[in-house]
Scaffold this active site. Structure first.
Site, PDB file in Angstrom:
ATOM      1  N   SER A 274       0.789  -1.220   0.000  1.00  0.00           N
ATOM      2  CA  SER A 274       0.000   0.000   0.000  1.00  0.00           C
ATOM      3  C   SER A 274       0.822   1.271   0.000  1.00  0.00           C
ATOM      4  O   SER A 274       0.424   2.264  -0.574  1.00  0.00           O
ATOM      5  CB  SER A 274      -0.923   0.031   1.220  1.00  0.00           C
ATOM      6  OG  SER A 274      -0.171  -0.060   2.410  1.00  0.00           O
ATOM      7  N   CYS A 275       1.975   1.281   0.632  1.00  0.00           N
ATOM      8  CA  CYS A 275       2.704   2.537   0.815  1.00  0.00           C
ATOM      9  C   CYS A 275       4.079   2.429   0.191  1.00  0.00           C
ATOM     10  O   CYS A 275       4.906   1.643   0.618  1.00  0.00           O
ATOM     11  CB  CYS A 275       2.817   2.876   2.289  1.00  0.00           C
ATOM     12  SG  CYS A 275       3.581   4.472   2.582  1.00  0.00           S
ATOM     13  N   GLY A 276       4.323   3.243  -0.822  1.00  0.00           N
ATOM     14  CA  GLY A 276       5.556   3.124  -1.577  1.00  0.00           C
ATOM     15  C   GLY A 276       6.751   3.800  -0.954  1.00  0.00           C
ATOM     16  O   GLY A 276       7.876   3.528  -1.334  1.00  0.00           O
ATOM     17  N   LEU A 277       6.558   4.737  -0.014  1.00  0.00           N
ATOM     18  CA  LEU A 277       7.683   5.449   0.567  1.00  0.00           C
ATOM     19  C   LEU A 277       8.018   4.994   1.977  1.00  0.00           C
ATOM     20  O   LEU A 277       8.968   5.478   2.567  1.00  0.00           O
ATOM     21  CB  LEU A 277       7.401   6.967   0.578  1.00  0.00           C
ATOM     22  CG  LEU A 277       7.396   7.638  -0.800  1.00  0.00           C
ATOM     23  CD1 LEU A 277       7.064   9.118  -0.649  1.00  0.00           C
ATOM     24  CD2 LEU A 277       8.730   7.472  -1.503  1.00  0.00           C
ATOM     25  N   CYS A 278       7.244   4.070   2.534  1.00  0.00           N
ATOM     26  CA  CYS A 278       7.563   3.579   3.875  1.00  0.00           C
ATOM     27  C   CYS A 278       8.940   2.917   3.860  1.00  0.00           C
ATOM     28  O   CYS A 278       9.264   2.154   2.960  1.00  0.00           O
ATOM     29  CB  CYS A 278       6.527   2.554   4.332  1.00  0.00           C
ATOM     30  SG  CYS A 278       4.911   3.260   4.689  1.00  0.00           S
TER      31      CYS A 278
END
Length: 281
Positions: free
Chosen positions: A123-127
């Site tokens: 879901s989160c590409g920059l985590c």
């Protein structure tokens, strides 16, 4: 459980998808004796290692995995071009897979310099980035490009459906598609993760030699900054989103000459691009 037994029912009587559409896969049993199969979106863990160095574990739909590895490598700046990837070896099956990627010495050195550990979410590409510079990288501006003709966007929501066999069968997946400089839909990729879907598309474009100039990428998901980064790195001049972009994504697009278009369901397109000035069409 009252779920229907449908291991192959979704395939029967379904129109053949275009050659550039996403791969399909057989659905998995959800009961212990394997007799009940339903059309639910699948996911698996894919561990990626470059030249033997573990880089990430991603949750991903088990289709077009080679495209994902290539696109993930390109869209994150780990390699500069397909020529930096010498070999991809996929191993495992079911819910656990791994990809061993051999890349050039130059690319491997660069990877180690900017290395980050991704947490393996869909879901989160920059985590998980280790530095602020990785979240807000210095990327070159795209060459100025004209907006696509308005008729390219007519009935686009309906026309992209044939490139989304997984979405049609089971839903719960995002799609990313490419329209070439003639206005023809060429490729579509799907995944449970919106970043993964775009990575798969970018990888597929590189592998089949799709020229990005004059074309546009289409995403069915929320359009946030990291999707803009991926399209920019891929050299695609226009990004069309079926969902509203974030304010930062729109600002970044304007500053870097990316034409960003939101295609609402029941109203005219909204254009956020250098050509649009104040960001409204």
């Amino acid at each position: 459980m009252n779920a229907p037994s449908r291991l192959t029912a979704s395939f029967a009587g379904t129109a053949r998808a275009p050659s550039g559409a996403s791969q399909r896969y057989c659905y998995q049993p959800i009961d212990e004796d394997g007799s009940c199969c339903v059309d639910l979106a699948e996911e698996c863990a894919l561990a990626i290692a470059y030249n033997g160095l573990s880089q990430a574990v991603m949750m991903i739909s088990p289709a077009n995995l080679e495209d994902f590895v290539v696109g993930f490598s390109l869209a994150n700046g780990f390699v500069e071009s397909l020529s930096d990837i010498y070999d991809i070896r996929l191993h495992g099956r079911g819910n656990a897979r791994r990809a061993e990627v051999e890349i050039s010495s130059r690319a491997f050195w660069r990877l180690k310099q900017q290395r980050r550990q991704l947490p393996g979410t869909s879901s989160c590409g920059l985590c998980g980035v280790e530095a602020l510079e990785q979240a807000l990288p210095q990327l070159a501006q795209l060459p100025s490009s004209a907006l696509p003709p308005s008729h390219w966007l007519l009935d686009l929501r309906q026309r992209i459906g044939e490139f989304q066999p997984l979405g049609r069968d089971c839903g719960a997946v995002h799609a990313a598609l490419f329209m070439d400089a003639t206005g023809e839909l060429r490729l579509g990729r799907e995944d449970i993760g919106r970043h993964n879907a775009l990575d798969k598309l970018i990888g597929a474009m590189a592998r089949v030699g799709c020229e990005p100039a004059g074309g546009l990428a289409i995403v069915t998901s929320r359009c946030s900054l990291e999707l803009v980064h991926k399209v920019q790195r891929a050299g695609i001049p226009t990004l069309v989103s079926l969902s509203s972009p974030t304010g930062l994504a729109a600002q970044w697009a304007q500053r870097h000459n990316l034409n960003l278009i939101h295609l609402p369901q029941h109203s005219p397109p909204r254009v956020y691009s250098p050509a649009a000035g104040d960001g409204c069409a």
